[in-house]
Design a protein around this motif. Structure first.
Motif, PDB file in Angstrom:
ATOM      1  N   GLU A  90     -33.012 -35.255   4.262  1.00 44.37           N
ATOM      2  CA  GLU A  90     -31.302 -35.977   3.715  1.00 44.37           C
ATOM      3  C   GLU A  90     -31.183 -34.720   3.195  1.00 44.37           C
ATOM      4  O   GLU A  90     -30.279 -33.743   2.755  1.00 44.37           O
ATOM      5  CB  GLU A  90     -31.291 -36.895   3.441  1.00 44.37           C
ATOM      6  CG  GLU A  90     -30.943 -37.940   4.467  1.00 44.37           C
ATOM      7  CD  GLU A  90     -30.962 -39.037   4.099  1.00 44.37           C
ATOM      8  OE1 GLU A  90     -30.229 -39.293   3.246  1.00 44.37           O
ATOM      9  OE2 GLU A  90     -30.766 -40.191   4.361  1.00 44.37           O
ATOM     10  N   LEU A  91     -32.661 -34.406   2.098  1.00 43.45           N
ATOM     11  CA  LEU A  91     -32.183 -32.990   0.594  1.00 43.45           C
ATOM     12  C   LEU A  91     -32.275 -31.865   1.414  1.00 43.45           C
ATOM     13  O   LEU A  91     -32.073 -31.094   0.987  1.00 43.45           O
ATOM     14  CB  LEU A  91     -33.593 -33.468  -0.140  1.00 43.45           C
ATOM     15  CG  LEU A  91     -33.973 -34.952  -0.882  1.00 43.45           C
ATOM     16  CD1 LEU A  91     -35.215 -35.099  -1.308  1.00 43.45           C
ATOM     17  CD2 LEU A  91     -32.521 -35.298  -2.016  1.00 43.45           C
ATOM     18  N   ARG A  92     -32.640 -32.047   2.819  1.00 47.12           N
ATOM     19  CA  ARG A  92     -32.510 -30.214   3.196  1.00 47.12           C
ATOM     20  C   ARG A  92     -30.955 -29.950   3.618  1.00 47.12           C
ATOM     21  O   ARG A  92     -31.314 -29.197   4.570  1.00 47.12           O
ATOM     22  CB  ARG A  92     -34.112 -30.297   4.161  1.00 47.12           C
ATOM     23  CG  ARG A  92     -35.123 -29.744   3.515  1.00 47.12           C
ATOM     24  CD  ARG A  92     -36.073 -29.340   4.653  1.00 47.12           C
ATOM     25  NE  ARG A  92     -35.824 -30.175   5.622  1.00 47.12           N
ATOM     26  CZ  ARG A  92     -37.060 -30.723   5.782  1.00 47.12           C
ATOM     27  NH1 ARG A  92     -38.028 -30.839   4.866  1.00 47.12           N
ATOM     28  NH2 ARG A  92     -37.451 -31.577   7.223  1.00 47.12           N
ATOM     29  N   GLY A  93     -30.490 -31.389   4.282  1.00 43.32           N
ATOM     30  CA  GLY A  93     -29.353 -30.823   5.058  1.00 43.32           C
ATOM     31  C   GLY A  93     -29.185 -31.657   5.878  1.00 43.32           C
ATOM     32  O   GLY A  93     -28.242 -31.430   6.731  1.00 43.32           O
ATOM     33  N   GLU A  94     -29.905 -32.108   6.543  1.00 38.46           N
ATOM     34  CA  GLU A  94     -30.435 -31.789   7.637  1.00 38.46           C
ATOM     35  C   GLU A  94     -30.174 -33.547   8.645  1.00 38.46           C
ATOM     36  O   GLU A  94     -30.011 -34.204   8.011  1.00 38.46           O
ATOM     37  CB  GLU A  94     -32.085 -32.170   8.656  1.00 38.46           C
ATOM     38  CG  GLU A  94     -32.657 -30.560   8.378  1.00 38.46           C
ATOM     39  CD  GLU A  94     -34.325 -30.844   8.731  1.00 38.46           C
ATOM     40  OE1 GLU A  94     -34.509 -31.901   8.775  1.00 38.46           O
ATOM     41  OE2 GLU A  94     -35.022 -29.656   8.005  1.00 38.46           O
ATOM     42  N   ALA A  95     -29.761 -33.612   9.592  1.00 47.02           N
ATOM     43  CA  ALA A  95     -29.336 -35.552  10.309  1.00 47.02           C
ATOM     44  C   ALA A  95     -29.880 -35.674  10.802  1.00 47.02           C
ATOM     45  O   ALA A  95     -31.077 -35.164  11.079  1.00 47.02           O
ATOM     46  CB  ALA A  95     -28.124 -34.590  11.756  1.00 47.02           C
ATOM     47  N   ALA A  96     -29.928 -37.013  10.395  1.00 45.74           N
ATOM     48  CA  ALA A  96     -31.332 -37.556  10.662  1.00 45.74           C
ATOM     49  C   ALA A  96     -31.225 -37.825  11.770  1.00 45.74           C
ATOM     50  O   ALA A  96     -30.390 -38.560  12.838  1.00 45.74           O
ATOM     51  CB  ALA A  96     -30.760 -39.239   9.880  1.00 45.74           C
ATOM     52  N   PRO A  97     -32.980 -38.097  12.306  1.00 49.87           N
ATOM     53  CA  PRO A  97     -33.325 -38.304  13.812  1.00 49.87           C
ATOM     54  C   PRO A  97     -32.567 -39.393  14.094  1.00 49.87           C
ATOM     55  O   PRO A  97     -33.186 -40.760  13.825  1.00 49.87           O
ATOM     56  CB  PRO A  97     -34.752 -37.773  13.909  1.00 49.87           C
ATOM     57  CG  PRO A  97     -35.330 -37.708  12.567  1.00 49.87           C
ATOM     58  CD  PRO A  97     -33.699 -37.562  12.003  1.00 49.87           C
TER      59      PRO A  97
END
Length: 98
Positions: A90-97
């Motif tokens: 989340e901190l890197r802006g990725e979608a949660a798997p």
């Protein structure tokens, strides 16, 4: 994330009886019990040994208590690791798997 992998990681991080790791790391130097665990363990032992039980019954309950504690510790490790990885994503802006 596969729980089986996290279980293996847990054992690598917590099996402090095995001595020196392949890279020279002493896991026993890295593993640390917090004060709350020491207090709870002491209270359990005091109550167990104050009970009027046979030595075999005390040993059995001690073993069961240790197994329960280890299961909770593994559960906390796995859940904490998974949540930490989700937070990092989340901190890197990725979608949660899923």
């Amino acid at each position: 994330m596969k729980k089986e992998f996290l279980k293996r990681l847990y054992w690598a991080c917590s099996d402090w009886d095995e001595g020196e790791d392949a890279d020279g790391t002493m896991l026993s130097e890295l593993y640390e019990r917090i004060e709350d665990v020491k207090k709870a363990d002491r209270a359990f032992s005091e109550k167990l040994y104050a009970a009027e039980l046979s030595s075999n019954e005390k040993r059995l309950l001690e073993n069961i208590g240790g197994s329960v504690s280890m299961a909770y510790e593994m559960q906390g490790f796995i859940n904490g690791f998974r949540l930490g990885m989700k937070l990092a994503g989340e901190l890197r802006g990725e979608a949660a798997p899923e």
